[in-house]
Design a protein around this motif. Sequence first.
Motif, PDB file in Angstrom:
ATOM      1  N   ARG A 186       0.838  -1.213   0.000  1.00 13.63           N
ATOM      2  CA  ARG A 186       0.000   0.000   0.000  1.00 13.63           C
ATOM      3  C   ARG A 186       0.864   1.251   0.000  1.00 13.63           C
ATOM      4  O   ARG A 186       0.559   2.230  -0.682  1.00 13.63           O
ATOM      5  N   GLY A 187       1.945   1.217   0.765  1.00 10.59           N
ATOM      6  CA  GLY A 187       2.819   2.379   0.834  1.00 10.59           C
ATOM      7  C   GLY A 187       3.497   2.684  -0.483  1.00 10.59           C
ATOM      8  O   GLY A 187       3.789   3.843  -0.789  1.00 10.59           O
ATOM      9  N   MET A 188       3.741   1.657  -1.303  1.00 14.17           N
ATOM     10  CA  MET A 188       4.416   1.858  -2.581  1.00 14.17           C
ATOM     11  C   MET A 188       3.499   2.415  -3.659  1.00 14.17           C
ATOM     12  O   MET A 188       3.961   2.748  -4.754  1.00 14.17           O
ATOM     13  N   ARG A 189       2.222   2.523  -3.369  1.00 18.17           N
ATOM     14  CA  ARG A 189       1.297   3.076  -4.359  1.00 18.17           C
ATOM     15  C   ARG A 189       1.592   4.532  -4.665  1.00 18.17           C
ATOM     16  O   ARG A 189       1.191   5.053  -5.700  1.00 18.17           O
ATOM     17  N   SER A 190       2.310   5.184  -3.766  1.00 18.72           N
ATOM     18  CA  SER A 190       2.630   6.598  -3.988  1.00 18.72           C
ATOM     19  C   SER A 190       3.838   6.758  -4.920  1.00 18.72           C
ATOM     20  O   SER A 190       4.140   7.870  -5.340  1.00 18.72           O
ATOM     21  N   PHE A 191       4.542   5.650  -5.215  1.00 17.25           N
ATOM     22  CA  PHE A 191       5.721   5.726  -6.075  1.00 17.25           C
ATOM     23  C   PHE A 191       5.310   5.755  -7.543  1.00 17.25           C
ATOM     24  O   PHE A 191       4.248   5.266  -7.913  1.00 17.25           O
ATOM     25  N   ASP A 192       6.187   6.308  -8.363  1.00 18.74           N
ATOM     26  CA  ASP A 192       5.991   6.148  -9.800  1.00 18.74           C
ATOM     27  C   ASP A 192       6.293   4.695 -10.160  1.00 18.74           C
ATOM     28  O   ASP A 192       6.866   3.939  -9.365  1.00 18.74           O
ATOM     29  N   LYS A 193       5.896   4.284 -11.354  1.00 20.87           N
ATOM     30  CA  LYS A 193       5.990   2.880 -11.745  1.00 20.87           C
ATOM     31  C   LYS A 193       7.418   2.355 -11.663  1.00 20.87           C
ATOM     32  O   LYS A 193       7.656   1.244 -11.172  1.00 20.87           O
TER      33      LYS A 193
END
Length: 272
Positions: free
Chosen positions: A154-161
Amino acid sequence: MVHRVTSTHETSHRVFQDHPEVLARIFEAPVLKVDPADGDSFLLAIEAQTSRADDKALNWPFYMAYPSAKFELPVLLVAICRKRSTAQWAAGPFENRVGPWLSQVTRPFVLGPESVPEITDESAVARQPALATFSAIVHSESRGIEAILHLLARGMRSFDKETAGYWSELLEVGLENTPARDTWRAAQKMVASYFPGRGTLIEETFLEGEAKGRVEGRAEGILRVLEARGLGVPDSVRERVTACTDLDLLDDLLVRAVTIERADALFDEVAD
């Protein structure tokens, strides 16, 4: 004795090499100085230890002494352990004795489930992805690892691809052959591989797409050769060519497409 470099070992080196900020949260001053100007330089000798190994009492002193002599710097041996029992053993001390004489003592700095904090705040993943990734690796055999991995995803959803793909794949390599790896594979983002040859889900998907592209390109090339030679291509032949996924067979067909006199003879004398 030949020592196999494990995926966890490889990942630990990558994290510490590329993201030294992880250490600032784990080591307490004055062991590590954030500003090198405030203290003396030192080296890290990193070992990923999955279980007890009696030979370490002899091997670890060498791991420390050689780089220390070569670079004239003190060495801190860091043992990374996923199991609490292994972490307790790895703390030592490991002594070399000759009779009553104690000639050398090794005391590794152990990073294990009790010394590396779990990531319980989703926002911390975005702020400190290296620490979050390393923490998940260390806690990969803990009871709460599934919840940790879901929080990490869930936390990585804020990262670009691209960023999400990098951290996802780094974590997968570090999880090695643990059950947690299967849990994490389901959450990975589909991007090109940063770890060629390691067999991660991202790499497999990338290679499958690349292979599919080669197959489609070869099939298209066969049909173009036939059409360029003025040979009418029956629908049955066209469908058979485009349905073929055997790259070796397609290579053979491409050669035959240059010499055959009729398109419907393309598959003659060729086993598919």
